[in-house]
Design a protein around this motif. Structure first.
Motif, short mmCIF file in Angstrom:
data_model
loop_
_atom_site.label_atom_id
_atom_site.label_comp_id
_atom_site.label_asym_id
_atom_site.label_seq_id
_atom_site.Cartn_x
_atom_site.Cartn_y
_atom_site.Cartn_z
N TRP A 153 -7.84 -5.51 4.71
CA TRP A 153 -7.50 -4.01 4.82
C TRP A 153 -6.85 -3.91 6.15
O TRP A 153 -7.34 -4.24 7.11
N PHE A 204 -2.70 -2.80 2.73
CA PHE A 204 -3.42 -4.02 2.88
C PHE A 204 -2.52 -5.20 2.95
O PHE A 204 -1.24 -5.11 2.90
N GLY A 222 0.82 -1.07 -0.04
CA GLY A 222 0.10 0.03 -0.17
C GLY A 222 0.77 1.27 -0.03
O GLY A 222 2.07 1.33 -0.64
#
Length: 173
Positions: free
Chosen positions: A147, A164, A38
């Motif tokens: 997440w 993530f 991420g």
């Protein structure tokens, strides 16, 4: 330190794999590879997940990146999705320690004071998680996607919502 952590996690995994529990995850214990991606750099490393009974599971991982080693553990509440064989959802939270090493050799051009700049430190973070896990029916393979935002509590505290995690696991039992 890296040479010690992985064998300890593996020994712990094999020890708890022999216990009998009716799990809400589609397995009791699994070992695998975790990928944390991420905002910022991508981290990779081994992980182990174990169901402690009913809806309760624990996950531990050691992740490696460029000048960083992350040690984390998570508690998760797991629930099977009825009608979807092998699929479950989970929500969890856990602490992590990030060992950051930004040390470098500093060659001063204006004098002879060459030295090692040590910008190494340990960050403490809390990581909530919401995700899905799927055990491939009739195989010892499972995977998850979640997440997992990163809330750093030390060294200029900040919150990174764009993180993530993806994992591939071999089911031991």
């Amino acid at each position: 330190m890296k040479k010690i952590i992985l064998p300890i996690l593996m020994a712990f995994g094999f020890l708890i794999a022999s216990t009998g529990v009716q799990a809400q995850t589609p397995y009791r214990t699994a070992l695998g590879l975790g990928i944390d991606a991420g905002d910022g750099q991508t981290l990779f490393g081994p992980q182990i997940k174990h169901n402690f009974g009913g809806f309760n599971a624990g996950n531990a991982q050691v992740l490696f990146g460029d000048n960083i080693t992350v040690l984390g553990v998570d508690y998760s509440y797991n629930q099977r999705i009825s009608g979807a064989r092998g699929l479950s959802w989970y929500v969890g939270i856990g602490p992590q320690l990030s060992f950051i090493d930004h040390g470098k050799w500093d060659k001063d051009w204006y004098d002879d004071d060459d030295h090692w700049d040590d910008d190494s430190h340990v960050d403490v973070a809390i990581r909530p998680a919401v995700g899905l896990e799927f055990r491939i029916p009739s195989t010892p393979l499972a995977m998850h996607f979640d997440w997992k935002p990163w809330w750093n509590l030390s060294h200029s505290s900040h919150f990174e919502p764009g993180r993530f995690s993806l994992g591939f696991k071999f089911v031991l039992k």
